[in-house]
Design an enzyme around this catalytic site. Sequence first.
Site, PDB file in Angstrom:
ATOM      1  N   HIS A   1       0.837  -1.206   0.000  1.00  0.00           N
ATOM      2  CA  HIS A   1       0.000   0.000   0.000  1.00  0.00           C
ATOM      3  C   HIS A   1       0.871   1.255   0.000  1.00  0.00           C
ATOM      4  O   HIS A   1       0.621   2.201  -0.763  1.00  0.00           O
ATOM      5  CB  HIS A   1      -0.918  -0.011   1.224  1.00  0.00           C
ATOM      6  N   GLU A   2       1.888   1.284   0.855  1.00  0.00           N
ATOM      7  CA  GLU A   2       2.772   2.456   0.904  1.00  0.00           C
ATOM      8  C   GLU A   2       3.581   2.584  -0.386  1.00  0.00           C
ATOM      9  O   GLU A   2       3.833   3.693  -0.864  1.00  0.00           O
ATOM     10  CB  GLU A   2       3.703   2.363   2.113  1.00  0.00           C
TER      11      GLU A   2
ATOM     12  N   HIS B   1       1.534   4.371  -2.955  1.00  0.00           N
ATOM     13  CA  HIS B   1       1.587   5.830  -2.826  1.00  0.00           C
ATOM     14  C   HIS B   1       2.829   6.388  -3.523  1.00  0.00           C
ATOM     15  O   HIS B   1       2.782   7.447  -4.154  1.00  0.00           O
ATOM     16  CB  HIS B   1       1.597   6.238  -1.356  1.00  0.00           C
TER      17      HIS B   1
ATOM     18  N   GLU C   1      -6.481   7.045  -1.326  1.00  0.00           N
ATOM     19  CA  GLU C   1      -6.294   5.893  -0.444  1.00  0.00           C
ATOM     20  C   GLU C   1      -6.937   4.653  -1.050  1.00  0.00           C
ATOM     21  O   GLU C   1      -6.379   3.556  -0.994  1.00  0.00           O
ATOM     22  CB  GLU C   1      -6.891   6.194   0.935  1.00  0.00           C
TER      23      GLU C   1
END
Length: 434
Positions: free
Chosen positions: A261-262, A265, A342
């Site tokens: 997930h990071e 980003h 997100e």
Amino acid sequence: MRFDRLRLTLGLWLRMLVATLVAVVGMTTLVVVEVGLAALMAAAFIESIPGIVIPFFAVGVVATVGFGLWISIAAVYRRLLPVSLVVGRIDHDGVADVLEWFARGLTRPPVPLTRREATLAVGIPSIALAGYLAIDHLPHLTPFLLGFVVGVGLVCYGTGRLVYNEWTADGAVRETVTEATRVPREADPDDDLEAERAALQRRVDRLAAQATIPSPTVALGRSSAPVAASVGYRPSTSTIVVSRGLVERLSERELEAVLAHELAHVINRDAAVLTALSLPATKFKAMMVGEDQEDEPAEDESTEATGESPVVGPHQGFMIVPMVPVFLVTTLAIASLARYREYVADQAAIAITGDPAALASALETLDADLERRPATDLRSHRSTAAFSIVPPPWDEHRFFDRTRRFVARRVFGTHPRTEKRIERLKTRTGDLER
């Protein structure tokens, strides 16, 4: 599944378009207002030159030249007589000590102004005097026209400096996040923590290779609060900051999903996009609190938490009326885009790991852990909330709690509700199982 992905992409681009238009209109409005105000102030200043500026300018020139000579002579004298300024010409009694103290004071003149303040103190009157002389010799040049030119120049300089500071601030953000998670400094290495960090780095390297991007650096902190955050504008210079508390609370699959997930980003350059679109709001805050205060490091408690507001001067109050709507609309657009990104990062993490259930489980674990934590542990996490994977729990208020929560979380919040993200991920899990 393909339809959901298309809908998510279209939703992202629609929000990007709206946020970009709002940012462009907002920045244009702020610049126009600032130029107009700067032109009026510069014109009034130029008009007052004969009675006010010229005498002060003359005194300033004399004082500057005299002070410069004092500094130069003192520097030469200190170089020639570096040890004893009285040089033993009189006996070392009480009088000699007083003379020595007085001589050292003369050879170390105080510097009341910084280099920037001295430049402004000399430069502004000099420019004003030059402008007044130009108006006196050029009949078509009016004070307002000259003030407009000066205003445009000042606003261009200020805006350019703001943009430069924002695009070089990722280092400061990285420092804030690493300090909050207690990442060891190079001067204070931790061999055990470094071994854990190296293992995380290998995981991220593998995930980055699957996504065919340069692997960001991993930083592991000693903090027991579960934190996962990504900072940086480009994949090659980004950092994924993870706390030991996060690693201890998640399973192997959950940890992999959070790292993906990071990494998403980083792939989507979310920090760079949101920073660029937030420039109007940043400029508004800089104009309200002043550039010097804006550059100061933030306190542990934000103005939202303490209830304090920046002091607004009279000229700033004049600008509030046209600029507050710009600030509110820009902040709303950025918050909406940040929440949607997100969801996009969750989708990208699934594409990398192929395991939506692991990310849903990780979000449940982290959200439940933060709800159980005492307020003392959460203060440091709040400083990284804007960068972390889940927001901190809500502090209940005695009055208007539901309204305040709706405004803070649903309207201006940077993260969607964790329950809603988990629901979407579980839906994706069901689709994959079918």
